[in-house]
Design a protein around this motif. Sequence first.
Motif, mmCIF file in Angstrom:
data_model
loop_
_atom_site.group_PDB
_atom_site.id
_atom_site.type_symbol
_atom_site.label_atom_id
_atom_site.label_comp_id
_atom_site.label_asym_id
_atom_site.label_seq_id
_atom_site.Cartn_x
_atom_site.Cartn_y
_atom_site.Cartn_z
ATOM 1 N N SER A 1 -8.931 4.614 8.026
ATOM 2 C CA SER A 1 -8.495 2.553 7.968
ATOM 3 C C SER A 1 -7.487 2.702 8.403
ATOM 4 C CB SER A 1 -8.634 2.782 6.363
ATOM 5 O OG SER A 1 -9.616 3.458 5.716
ATOM 6 N N LYS A 2 -6.610 3.718 8.503
ATOM 7 C CA LYS A 2 -5.090 2.636 9.114
ATOM 8 C C LYS A 2 -5.549 2.892 11.269
ATOM 9 C CE LYS A 2 -2.248 5.649 6.608
ATOM 10 N NZ LYS A 2 -0.589 6.879 6.678
ATOM 11 N N GLU A 3 -6.062 3.813 11.914
ATOM 12 C CA GLU A 3 -6.290 3.758 13.222
ATOM 13 C C GLU A 3 -7.108 2.188 12.926
ATOM 14 O OE1 GLU A 3 -8.212 7.219 13.684
ATOM 15 O OE2 GLU A 3 -6.392 8.434 13.835
ATOM 16 N N ASN A 4 -8.199 2.142 12.383
ATOM 17 C CA ASN A 4 -9.280 0.833 12.603
ATOM 18 C C ASN A 4 -8.758 -0.881 11.648
ATOM 19 O OD1 ASN A 4 -11.061 2.702 13.285
ATOM 20 N ND2 ASN A 4 -12.124 2.618 11.465
ATOM 21 N N ASP A 5 -7.835 -0.570 11.216
ATOM 22 C CA ASP A 5 -6.567 -1.627 10.777
ATOM 23 C C ASP A 5 -6.146 -1.716 11.293
ATOM 24 O OD1 ASP A 5 -6.893 -4.378 9.307
ATOM 25 O OD2 ASP A 5 -6.944 -3.634 7.204
ATOM 26 N N PRO B 1 -3.935 -5.488 1.216
ATOM 27 C CA PRO B 1 -4.530 -6.052 -0.220
ATOM 28 C C PRO B 1 -3.904 -7.612 -0.587
ATOM 29 C CG PRO B 1 -3.495 -3.531 -0.302
ATOM 30 C CD PRO B 1 -3.194 -4.249 1.133
ATOM 31 N N LEU B 2 -2.629 -7.889 0.005
ATOM 32 C CA LEU B 2 -2.013 -9.398 -0.017
ATOM 33 C C LEU B 2 -3.070 -10.181 0.783
ATOM 34 C CD1 LEU B 2 0.277 -10.912 -0.753
ATOM 35 C CD2 LEU B 2 0.787 -10.286 1.634
ATOM 36 N N PHE B 3 -3.692 -10.162 2.100
ATOM 37 C CA PHE B 3 -4.655 -10.587 3.178
ATOM 38 C C PHE B 3 -5.437 -10.920 1.848
ATOM 39 C CE2 PHE B 3 -2.844 -10.085 7.040
ATOM 40 C CZ PHE B 3 -1.642 -10.893 7.036
ATOM 41 N N GLU C 1 0.694 -1.314 0.060
ATOM 42 C CA GLU C 1 -0.106 0.100 -0.526
ATOM 43 C C GLU C 1 0.866 1.249 -0.067
ATOM 44 O OE1 GLU C 1 -3.111 0.623 -0.076
ATOM 45 O OE2 GLU C 1 -4.299 -1.262 0.884
ATOM 46 N N ILE C 2 0.346 2.424 -0.897
ATOM 47 C CA ILE C 2 1.357 3.463 -0.496
ATOM 48 C C ILE C 2 0.431 4.202 0.732
ATOM 49 C CG2 ILE C 2 1.614 6.039 -1.265
ATOM 50 C CD1 ILE C 2 1.331 4.378 -4.623
ATOM 51 N N TRP D 1 -2.698 -2.939 7.655
ATOM 52 C CA TRP D 1 -3.408 -2.269 6.726
ATOM 53 C C TRP D 1 -2.268 -2.035 5.381
ATOM 54 C CZ3 TRP D 1 -0.225 2.190 5.037
ATOM 55 C CH2 TRP D 1 0.434 2.131 6.088
ATOM 56 N N LYS D 2 -1.253 -1.913 5.852
ATOM 57 C CA LYS D 2 0.123 -2.022 5.235
ATOM 58 C C LYS D 2 0.063 -3.654 4.468
ATOM 59 C CE LYS D 2 3.100 0.941 7.685
ATOM 60 N NZ LYS D 2 4.568 1.171 8.529
#
Length: 188
Positions: free
Chosen positions: A79-83, A90-92, A70-71, A86-87
């Motif tokens: 999204s960063k706070e809830n997941d 996309p792979l998962f 992810e960029i 997040w980095k």
Amino acid sequence: MNLESVFETGKSVCDTGSELKVFTGINIVMGCLRYPRIGMYWSSRLRTPLVTEKMTRNRFFQLRNRLKFEIASEIATESKENDQLWKVRPLFDTIREVCLELPRPKFVSVDEQMIPLFGCGSVRQHDPNNPKPLALKNIVVSSSDGLVLDFNIYQGTTTFNPGMLKLGYSAASVQTLSKSLRLGERWC
């Protein structure tokens, strides 16, 4: 990976997709051999031709340090706070999509799977009774022969909807993952 590299350094870190395939293959070989340190695959005593003949050590570490799914600047702060993942989300998500396409057997089970994790992170769980005490807790739906049909990485209280946790962790796990069983479809 390339976009961030060009933005930060002005140079492209990876020119071809085939180099990423080689990088992925090397990681699979390393996962099977499991030397204590990555540099050992290139050492003169323990040299592994499957690794050393495909990529130099410096190039491997350059790609490894630049690998991004992810960029960061394109992801919303919420999204960063809830997941917490997040980095690598996309792979998962890609792996999970493939799991969801597998045929569903008649009998399935929901269980925990511990994925060894040597890095640091807030989602890492500590289980002193496990041979690998530091790991990611993965809740999986699997077939009787162990094939993973769906999964959800445990992230603490943010893993489930708040209403589901009233029933407890186990019930919330089953309720969340049972949605992917597609009860109306024909099973094997």
